[in-house]
Structure formats: C-alpha cells, structure tokens
Enzyme design. Structure first.
Site, PDB file in Angstrom:
ATOM      1  N   ASP A  30       0.501  -1.118  -0.145  1.00 23.71           N
ATOM      2  CA  ASP A  30      -0.025  -0.039  -0.138  1.00 23.71           C
ATOM      3  C   ASP A  30       0.808   1.296   0.503  1.00 23.71           C
ATOM      4  OD1 ASP A  30      -2.995   0.255   1.038  1.00 23.71           O
ATOM      5  OD2 ASP A  30      -1.584   2.594   0.968  1.00 23.71           O
ATOM      6  N   GLY A  92     -15.566   2.572   3.786  1.00 25.26           N
ATOM      7  CA  GLY A  92     -14.578   3.484   3.617  1.00 25.26           C
ATOM      8  C   GLY A  92     -13.647   3.038   2.675  1.00 25.26           C
ATOM      9  N   SER A  94     -12.125   3.586  -0.387  1.00 27.13           N
ATOM     10  CA  SER A  94     -11.904   4.726  -1.805  1.00 27.13           C
ATOM     11  C   SER A  94     -11.342   4.451  -3.208  1.00 27.13           C
ATOM     12  CB  SER A  94     -11.277   5.154  -1.395  1.00 27.13           C
ATOM     13  OG  SER A  94      -9.648   4.570  -0.913  1.00 27.13           O
ATOM     14  N   HIS A  99     -10.402  -4.947  -3.240  1.00 26.01           N
ATOM     15  CA  HIS A  99      -9.213  -5.668  -2.544  1.00 26.01           C
ATOM     16  C   HIS A  99      -8.715  -6.079  -1.196  1.00 26.01           C
ATOM     17  CE1 HIS A  99     -10.118  -0.965  -2.414  1.00 26.01           C
ATOM     18  NE2 HIS A  99      -9.727  -1.690  -1.218  1.00 26.01           N
ATOM     19  N   HIS A 101      -6.915  -5.933   2.458  1.00 26.27           N
ATOM     20  CA  HIS A 101      -5.506  -5.205   2.768  1.00 26.27           C
ATOM     21  C   HIS A 101      -5.076  -6.462   4.382  1.00 26.27           C
ATOM     22  CE1 HIS A 101      -7.348  -1.154   1.942  1.00 26.27           C
ATOM     23  NE2 HIS A 101      -8.148  -1.686   2.584  1.00 26.27           N
TER      24      HIS A 101
HETATM   25  P1  5GP Z   1      -9.369   1.518   0.667  1.00 27.69           P
HETATM   26  O1  5GP Z   1      -9.392   2.766   1.078  1.00 27.69           O
HETATM   27  O2  5GP Z   1     -10.604   1.358  -0.697  1.00 27.69           O
HETATM   28  O3  5GP Z   1      -9.852   0.387   0.727  1.00 27.69           O
HETATM   29  O4  5GP Z   1      -7.924   1.213   0.252  1.00 27.69           O
HETATM   30  C1  5GP Z   1      -7.424   1.992  -0.921  1.00 27.69           C
HETATM   31  C2  5GP Z   1      -5.749   1.806  -0.211  1.00 27.69           C
HETATM   32  O5  5GP Z   1      -5.289   2.017  -1.664  1.00 27.69           O
HETATM   33  C3  5GP Z   1      -5.680   2.531   0.194  1.00 27.69           C
HETATM   34  O6  5GP Z   1      -5.078   1.729   1.299  1.00 27.69           O
HETATM   35  C4  5GP Z   1      -3.942   3.517  -0.272  1.00 27.69           C
HETATM   36  O7  5GP Z   1      -3.955   3.842   0.649  1.00 27.69           O
HETATM   37  C5  5GP Z   1      -4.179   2.733  -1.413  1.00 27.69           C
HETATM   38  N1  5GP Z   1      -3.622   2.864  -2.210  1.00 27.69           N
HETATM   39  C6  5GP Z   1      -4.290   4.239  -3.594  1.00 27.69           C
HETATM   40  N2  5GP Z   1      -3.374   4.682  -4.057  1.00 27.69           N
HETATM   41  C7  5GP Z   1      -2.283   4.026  -4.136  1.00 27.69           C
HETATM   42  C8  5GP Z   1      -1.476   4.119  -5.347  1.00 27.69           C
HETATM   43  O8  5GP Z   1      -1.333   4.747  -6.629  1.00 27.69           O
HETATM   44  N3  5GP Z   1      -0.141   2.129  -4.903  1.00 27.69           N
HETATM   45  C9  5GP Z   1      -0.703   1.741  -3.379  1.00 27.69           C
HETATM   46  N4  5GP Z   1       0.174   1.206  -4.126  1.00 27.69           N
HETATM   47  N5  5GP Z   1      -1.265   1.476  -3.364  1.00 27.69           N
HETATM   48  C10 5GP Z   1      -2.102   2.836  -3.061  1.00 27.69           C
END
Ligand code: 5GP
Length: 113
Positions: A30, A92, A94, A99, A101
């Site tokens: 991440d 939450g 984004s 995906h 985590h």
């Molecule tokens: P969500 O908020 O959708 O559960 O998780 C999205 C994750 O993608 C976040 O933890 C964020 O830091 C990660 N993320 C967003 N843009 C990028 C990127 O360009 N590269 C990487 N490696 N992670 C990203």
C-alpha cells in the site's frame, strides 16, 4: 477494463513491485501503510467490490484470502495479522476495485474506526 488506479497498476502504467502474482491476482505494498506490513491483494478482473465478485466468481475470494495467508507467512507475521476489505461509502472504500488489505506488524485495535 476498470478505470481505477489499480487498473493502471495492473497494466504497468503506474509502477508497483508485485510481492505476488498469478493468473488471477497480484499483491503489492500500500502506498500509504497503516502498519509495518500493509499489502493489497487485488484480482486482475476489475470487480468493484466483494459483493460483485462473490456474485460473479464465488471461488475468487477464497483464492485471494489464501494469497493473503501465504503472504502473511512469508512476511513472518507469526504473532497475527488482519485482513480487511472495505465496501462502499460507509465501509470506507476509496478505490472501486476489489482489494484485501493484509495488515500486520503491530497490535490492532477493535472496534475499527
Ligand atoms: P480502500 O480505502 O479502498 O479500502 O483502500 C485503498 C487503498 O489503496 C488505500 O489504503 C490507499 O493507500 C491505497 N492506494 C491508493 N492509491 C494507491 C497507489 O497508487 N499505489 C498503491 N500502492 N496504493 C494505493
């Protein structure tokens, strides 16, 4: 194909070091880690979220979780770890590409924020 940042990572348009890759998924760190280990495991197919993926490809999620466990072992997260998927605004999420985590290397709190 999807049009999220993760599709650009899958196509190579945005660079990322893959910690795991196979026919159906990839894993990479991440960009904004919340713990010493924070890896994202994503399917190559751009399912938007868990609900869509389980409806269209029920076996996929089991594979993604197995990869999380394999990576946790490889990262030596013997004291424990957490696997999370966020869905929708209240969840939450984004990035609208499924995906998981994989988070570890420190003690976690419960309930999550
Ligand atoms: P969500 O908020 O959708 O559960 O998780 C999205 C994750 O993608 C976040 O933890 C964020 O830091 C990660 N993320 C967003 N843009 C990028 C990127 O360009 N590269 C990487 N490696 N992670 C990203």
């Amino acid at each position: 194909m999807g049009d999220t940042i993760f599709s650009k990572i899958l196509s190579g348009e945005i660079p990322a070091d893959f910690l795991h890759q196979d026919d159906v998924c990839v894993a990479f760190n991440d960009i904004s880690p919340v713990a010493p280990t924070h890896i994202l495991v994503i399917p190559r197919h751009p399912y938007r979220n868990l609900s869509e993926a389980t409806a269209k490809d029920p076996a996929l999620v089991g594979h993604l979780l197995a990869v999380c466990a394999k990576l946790a072992k490889r990262q030596k997260l013997t004291a424990g770890f957490r696997v999370v998927t966020n869905q929708g605004d209240e969840g939450g999420q984004s990035v609208d590409h499924l995906h998981f985590h994989l988070i570890g290397g420190r003690s976690m709190q419960w309930p999550p924020g």
